[in-house]
Design a protein around this motif. Structure first.
Motif, PDB file in Angstrom:
ATOM      1  N   THR A  37      30.980 -92.684  28.732  1.00  0.00           N
ATOM      2  CA  THR A  37      31.337 -91.857  29.287  1.00  0.00           C
ATOM      3  C   THR A  37      30.966 -90.343  28.847  1.00  0.00           C
ATOM      4  N   ASN A  38      30.915 -90.276  27.464  1.00  0.00           N
ATOM      5  CA  ASN A  38      30.684 -88.964  26.614  1.00  0.00           C
ATOM      6  C   ASN A  38      29.170 -89.176  26.064  1.00  0.00           C
ATOM      7  N   ASP A  39      28.239 -89.771  26.838  1.00  0.00           N
ATOM      8  CA  ASP A  39      27.177 -89.729  26.528  1.00  0.00           C
ATOM      9  C   ASP A  39      26.205 -88.531  26.687  1.00  0.00           C
ATOM     10  N   LYS A  40      25.871 -87.840  25.798  1.00  0.00           N
ATOM     11  CA  LYS A  40      25.146 -86.705  25.705  1.00  0.00           C
ATOM     12  C   LYS A  40      23.733 -86.770  25.664  1.00  0.00           C
ATOM     13  N   ARG A  41      22.946 -87.884  25.616  1.00  0.00           N
ATOM     14  CA  ARG A  41      21.590 -87.998  25.702  1.00  0.00           C
ATOM     15  C   ARG A  41      21.185 -88.277  27.063  1.00  0.00           C
ATOM     16  N   VAL A  42      21.934 -89.557  27.726  1.00  0.00           N
ATOM     17  CA  VAL A  42      21.704 -89.896  29.020  1.00  0.00           C
ATOM     18  C   VAL A  42      23.324 -90.117  29.959  1.00  0.00           C
ATOM     19  N   SER A  43      23.226 -89.017  30.568  1.00  0.00           N
ATOM     20  CA  SER A  43      24.380 -88.806  31.356  1.00  0.00           C
ATOM     21  C   SER A  43      25.223 -90.160  32.010  1.00  0.00           C
ATOM     22  N   VAL A  44      26.275 -90.463  31.815  1.00  0.00           N
ATOM     23  CA  VAL A  44      26.737 -91.655  32.415  1.00  0.00           C
ATOM     24  C   VAL A  44      26.578 -91.552  34.250  1.00  0.00           C
ATOM     25  N   ASN A  45      26.378 -90.384  34.637  1.00  0.00           N
ATOM     26  CA  ASN A  45      25.957 -90.352  36.045  1.00  0.00           C
ATOM     27  C   ASN A  45      24.781 -91.345  36.564  1.00  0.00           C
ATOM     28  N   HIS A  46      23.895 -91.390  35.476  1.00  0.00           N
ATOM     29  CA  HIS A  46      22.655 -92.293  35.666  1.00  0.00           C
ATOM     30  C   HIS A  46      23.454 -93.636  36.199  1.00  0.00           C
ATOM     31  N   SER A  47      24.338 -94.371  35.548  1.00  0.00           N
ATOM     32  CA  SER A  47      24.369 -95.639  35.798  1.00  0.00           C
ATOM     33  C   SER A  47      25.700 -95.688  36.811  1.00  0.00           C
ATOM     34  N   ILE A  48      26.588 -94.629  37.122  1.00  0.00           N
ATOM     35  CA  ILE A  48      27.575 -94.483  38.206  1.00  0.00           C
ATOM     36  C   ILE A  48      26.553 -94.343  39.512  1.00  0.00           C
ATOM     37  N   ASP A  49      25.527 -93.500  39.570  1.00  0.00           N
ATOM     38  CA  ASP A  49      24.891 -93.475  40.840  1.00  0.00           C
ATOM     39  C   ASP A  49      24.087 -94.374  41.073  1.00  0.00           C
ATOM     40  N   LEU A  50      23.503 -95.225  40.107  1.00  0.00           N
ATOM     41  CA  LEU A  50      22.728 -96.591  40.347  1.00  0.00           C
ATOM     42  C   LEU A  50      23.590 -97.555  40.778  1.00  0.00           C
ATOM     43  N   ALA A  51      25.050 -97.699  40.320  1.00  0.00           N
ATOM     44  CA  ALA A  51      25.651 -98.755  40.940  1.00  0.00           C
ATOM     45  C   ALA A  51      26.142 -98.372  42.381  1.00  0.00           C
ATOM     46  N   ALA A  52      26.408 -97.354  42.685  1.00  0.00           N
ATOM     47  CA  ALA A  52      26.515 -96.862  44.184  1.00  0.00           C
ATOM     48  C   ALA A  52      25.285 -97.315  44.833  1.00  0.00           C
ATOM     49  N   ALA A  53      24.129 -97.218  44.356  1.00  0.00           N
ATOM     50  CA  ALA A  53      23.010 -97.451  45.266  1.00  0.00           C
ATOM     51  C   ALA A  53      22.758 -99.053  45.294  1.00  0.00           C
ATOM     52  N   LEU A  54      23.190 -99.932  44.415  1.00  0.00           N
ATOM     53  CA  LEU A  54      22.915-101.217  44.359  1.00  0.00           C
ATOM     54  C   LEU A  54      24.167-101.707  45.183  1.00  0.00           C
ATOM     55  N   SER A  55      25.266-101.279  45.292  1.00  0.00           N
ATOM     56  CA  SER A  55      26.309-101.675  46.420  1.00  0.00           C
ATOM     57  C   SER A  55      25.847-101.620  47.480  1.00  0.00           C
ATOM     58  N   LYS A  56      25.240-100.366  47.869  1.00  0.00           N
ATOM     59  CA  LYS A  56      24.829 -99.846  49.112  1.00  0.00           C
ATOM     60  C   LYS A  56      24.006-100.988  49.659  1.00  0.00           C
ATOM     61  N   ASN A  57      22.841-101.554  48.683  1.00  0.00           N
ATOM     62  CA  ASN A  57      21.889-102.557  49.056  1.00  0.00           C
ATOM     63  C   ASN A  57      22.170-103.863  48.803  1.00  0.00           C
ATOM     64  N   ASN A  58      23.549-104.214  48.684  1.00  0.00           N
ATOM     65  CA  ASN A  58      24.021-105.606  48.264  1.00  0.00           C
ATOM     66  C   ASN A  58      23.333-106.195  47.324  1.00  0.00           C
ATOM     67  N   ILE A  59      22.991-105.459  46.198  1.00  0.00           N
ATOM     68  CA  ILE A  59      22.562-106.171  44.942  1.00  0.00           C
ATOM     69  C   ILE A  59      23.468-106.466  43.992  1.00  0.00           C
ATOM     70  N   HIS A  60      23.768-107.682  43.571  1.00  0.00           N
ATOM     71  CA  HIS A  60      24.891-108.067  42.669  1.00  0.00           C
ATOM     72  C   HIS A  60      24.870-107.372  41.380  1.00  0.00           C
ATOM     73  N   HIS A  61      26.161-106.718  40.807  1.00  0.00           N
ATOM     74  CA  HIS A  61      25.813-105.913  39.703  1.00  0.00           C
ATOM     75  C   HIS A  61      27.339-105.821  39.139  1.00  0.00           C
ATOM     76  N   LYS A  62      27.293-105.501  37.955  1.00  0.00           N
ATOM     77  CA  LYS A  62      28.597-104.976  37.368  1.00  0.00           C
ATOM     78  C   LYS A  62      28.493-103.814  36.723  1.00  0.00           C
ATOM     79  N   LEU A  63      29.390-102.711  36.682  1.00  0.00           N
ATOM     80  CA  LEU A  63      29.232-101.731  35.890  1.00  0.00           C
ATOM     81  C   LEU A  63      30.413-101.492  34.957  1.00  0.00           C
ATOM     82  N   VAL A  64      30.207-101.403  33.791  1.00  0.00           N
ATOM     83  CA  VAL A  64      31.094-101.209  32.527  1.00  0.00           C
ATOM     84  C   VAL A  64      31.094 -99.822  32.076  1.00  0.00           C
ATOM     85  N   LEU A  65      32.016 -98.924  32.209  1.00  0.00           N
ATOM     86  CA  LEU A  65      32.069 -97.705  31.497  1.00  0.00           C
ATOM     87  C   LEU A  65      33.108 -97.756  30.360  1.00  0.00           C
TER      88      LEU A  65
END
Length: 336
Positions: A281-309
């Protein structure tokens, strides 16, 4: 007599070289063990690093601190363990007329065929190239858990060929997918159980390759980027990299960045390939929002995934390295 001894010696040397090849494919050239040069033993490697440190560090106290940190991160016992238990080679292979450098790592002893992981590195050009230290820190622990790991340095890395250019998710993605052709030629590798994972920019490479590859069963990303255009809001300095690496960037900025942004084409991903997302969550190079937003999109499209922060951790997950490795190993054991 000396003549015959020389012939026998050359024959033995030739046989030894062939026997040490981890990929039995004539298209692969210049296979060399990773444990050569200054990496033949820990003392030699450490001495080499001490000379390197001395060129930059003039204070004896700071030099000792640097060597202590080096020993803490690597250490003779760990080095000897991996050298005894893993086979590791670098090699050259050809893609689109370019000579590309790669590497393969696998356990020396295994019961039956092992699942294969294609690893996609981060960085660009020589920056972030997979050198011995990064292999030992990031890849050896995973391979030691019972996986064959194969990866590309991407075209233009560690070479003097000016025409081979890392396009940061352009034609260099072919360097990743081309590795699939060599997996059947690795003794002990199960070409029916192939996963893929990448760190930072390697996350982008993973999703771009996944659109082309048909037999990848599971993927994972570590601090991956999912929306390059939005990412410029988090880290504007990346535009310098894009201008240098991406062809026609100035005239086709949005188009080229969206091509490389999985968030823009989630529906193109195979729906049956599970995805693991790891991020600090304290990633200064690639914001954690990249993974959070992608996880939301994967959920919306019913693609099995796991997000670990990992709270307060950085780009390299330095505070949670062992936990992240366990997540990766568990994920691929479950789905491969």
């Amino acid at each position: 007599m000396n003549k015959y001894l020389l012939i026998i010696s050359l024959a033995i040397s030739s046989f030894s070289t062939q026997a040490s090849n981890l990929i039995n494919d004539e298209r692969v050239t210049d296979q060399k063990s990773c444990f050569t040069w200054i990496f033949t033993d820990y003392a030699s490697w450490r001495n080499g690093m001490e000379k390197k440190f001395k060129r930059k560090i003039k204070s004896e106290e700071k030099l000792n601190q640097a060597l202590t940190q080096f020993d803490s991160r690597f250490g003779k016992e760990r080095f000897d363990f991996y050298q005894s238990n893993l086979s590791c080679s670098t090699f050259n292979y050809s893609v689109d007329g370019n000579t590309v450098k790669g590497y393969v790592i696998k356990p020396k002893v295994s019961k039956g065929k092992l699942p294969v992981l294609i690893y996609n590195r981060g960085g660009n050009g020589n920056f972030g190239g997979v050198v011995f230290g990064s292999m030992m820190h990031n890849l050896f622990p995973i391979a030691n858990e019972g996986f064959v790991i194969i990866g590309s340095q991407y075209r233009g890395t560690f070479t003097k060929n000016s025409s081979a250019h890392d396009e940061f998710g352009g034609s260099d993605v072919n360097d990743v997918t081309a590795l699939l052709d060599y997996i059947p030629s690795i003794e002990g590798a199960d070409s029916q159980r192939v996963g893929m994972y990448g760190a930072s920019r390697g996350g982008m490479q993973t999703f771009l390759a996944l659109k082309k590859a048909k037999n990848v069963k599971a993927v994972a990303t570590i601090a991956g980027n999912s929306d390059l255009l939005k990412g410029l809001e988090y880290r504007p300095a990346m535009e310098k990299v894009y201008k240098h690496r991406i062809p026609e960037y100035e005239s086709k900025k949005i188009e080229e960045l969206e091509k490389r942004s999985v968030l823009k084409w989630v529906t193109d991903l195979p729906p049956n390939v599970p995805i693991l997302l790891l991020h600090g969550t304290n990633d200064k190079r690639v914001s954690v929002n990249h993974s959070i937003d992608l996880a939301a999109a994967l959920s919306k499209n019913n693609i099995h995934h796991k997000l670990v922060l990992y709270p307060d951790d950085n780009h390299g997950l330095m505070q949670n390295k062992e936990k992240a490795n366990k997540e990766l190993v568990g994920w691929f054991r479950k789905y491969l």
